[in-house]
Design a protein around this motif. Structure first.
Motif, mmCIF file in Angstrom:
data_model
loop_
_atom_site.group_PDB
_atom_site.id
_atom_site.type_symbol
_atom_site.label_atom_id
_atom_site.label_comp_id
_atom_site.label_asym_id
_atom_site.label_seq_id
_atom_site.Cartn_x
_atom_site.Cartn_y
_atom_site.Cartn_z
ATOM 1 N N ALA A 26 8.361 48.817 1.884
ATOM 2 C CA ALA A 26 8.909 50.155 1.663
ATOM 3 C C ALA A 26 9.900 50.087 0.518
ATOM 4 O O ALA A 26 10.399 49.018 0.160
ATOM 5 C CB ALA A 26 9.603 50.663 2.927
ATOM 6 N N SER A 27 10.187 51.255 -0.046
ATOM 7 C CA SER A 27 11.201 51.373 -1.084
ATOM 8 C C SER A 27 12.275 52.330 -0.616
ATOM 9 O O SER A 27 11.968 53.338 0.021
ATOM 10 C CB SER A 27 10.585 51.934 -2.369
ATOM 11 N N MET A 28 13.509 51.994 -0.917
ATOM 12 C CA MET A 28 14.619 52.892 -0.578
ATOM 13 C C MET A 28 15.706 52.757 -1.627
ATOM 14 O O MET A 28 15.869 51.716 -2.239
ATOM 15 C CB MET A 28 15.150 52.645 0.838
ATOM 16 N N LYS A 29 16.419 53.846 -1.828
ATOM 17 C CA LYS A 29 17.499 53.889 -2.811
ATOM 18 C C LYS A 29 18.807 53.541 -2.127
ATOM 19 O O LYS A 29 19.221 54.189 -1.175
ATOM 20 C CB LYS A 29 17.567 55.295 -3.422
ATOM 21 N N GLY A 30 19.460 52.500 -2.603
ATOM 22 C CA GLY A 30 20.777 52.136 -2.106
ATOM 23 C C GLY A 30 21.836 52.742 -3.010
ATOM 24 O O GLY A 30 21.527 53.481 -3.941
#
Length: 168
Positions: free
Chosen positions: A38-42
Motif C-alpha cells: 500500500a501507499s500512504m502519505k506521511g
C-alpha cells in the motif's frame, strides 16, 4: 484512529486483515498471493507499506519504505546512523539494502495459529502498521540531516530528536 465500524473486528487471515485496514484508511493497495503493498502519505514523505506472509512459519513480515535512497558515497554514514537509531527501537529495525541503497524499516510478527487457520486481529494489524509509520516519521529527519544536512549521525540524532517539555 479508525472508527470501530470501519473494520471487521473478528480476526482474519493476516493479509485479509491488512487489506481491510488499508481499504478503511482509503490507501491505494495491491494484493498478490502472499503479499500486499500500500501507499500512504506521511508528514515527511510518501511511504510504501509491504507485508509478506510466510504461512509455513506463521510469520508476517512488514516492511516500510520511506522515499530515501542512499548513494554509495553516503552509505558508511547511514550505516552508522542506522546502528545508533536501532539502539532506540523496541520493535523492528532500520536497514539499508546494499544492492539498491534503499532504506527501510522491517518488523516481523509471529501470527496466532492456534486454530486451523492463522489469524490477525485488528489490534495487532493496527500496532504493526502504526509502529512502522511512527518510527519512520520519528527518524526520517535524522536520515535527512545526515544525507542532506551535512551532520554526523550523532549530531543528526541530537538535532532531530529534541524532547519538548510542557505545553506552549
Amino acid at each position: 484512529m479508525l472508527d470501530e465500524a470501519d473494520i471487521e473486528h473478528e480476526p482474519e487471515a493476516p493479509l485479509d486483515m491488512l487489506e481491510s485496514y488499508f481499504s478503511a484508511h482509503g490507501w491505494s493497495y495491491d494484493r498478490h498471493e502472499d503479499e500486499i503493498s500500500a501507499s500512504m502519505k506521511g508528514s515527511w514523505t510518501e511511504y510504501e507499506l509491504r507485508a509478506l506472509w510466510r504461512e509455513e512459519d506463521g510469520v508476517l513480515q512488514f516492511l516500510t519504505f520511506p522515499d530515501v535512497k542512499v548513494a554509495e558515497h553516503a552509505r558508511s554514514a547511514i550505516y552508522e546512523t542506522i546502528g545508533l537509531v536501532n539502539e532506540q527501537l523496541w520493535l523492528g529495525h532500520f536497514e539499508l539494502w546494499s544492492s539498491s541503497g534503499i532504506l527501510l524499516y522491517r518488523h516481523a510478527a509471529l501470527v496466532d495459529q492456534s486454530e486451523e487457520d492463522a489469524t490477525l486481529s485488528l489490534d495487532a494489524a493496527q500496532l504493526l502498521v502504526d509502529t512502522a509509520i511512527d518510527e519512520c516519521e520519528r527518524f526520517y529527519p535524522v536520515f535527512q540531516f545526515v544525507l542532506w544536512g551535512g551532520k554526523t549521525p550523532r549530531e543528526a540524532i541530537a538535532a532531530a530528536l529534541i524532547d519538548t517539555q510542557g505545553e506552549a
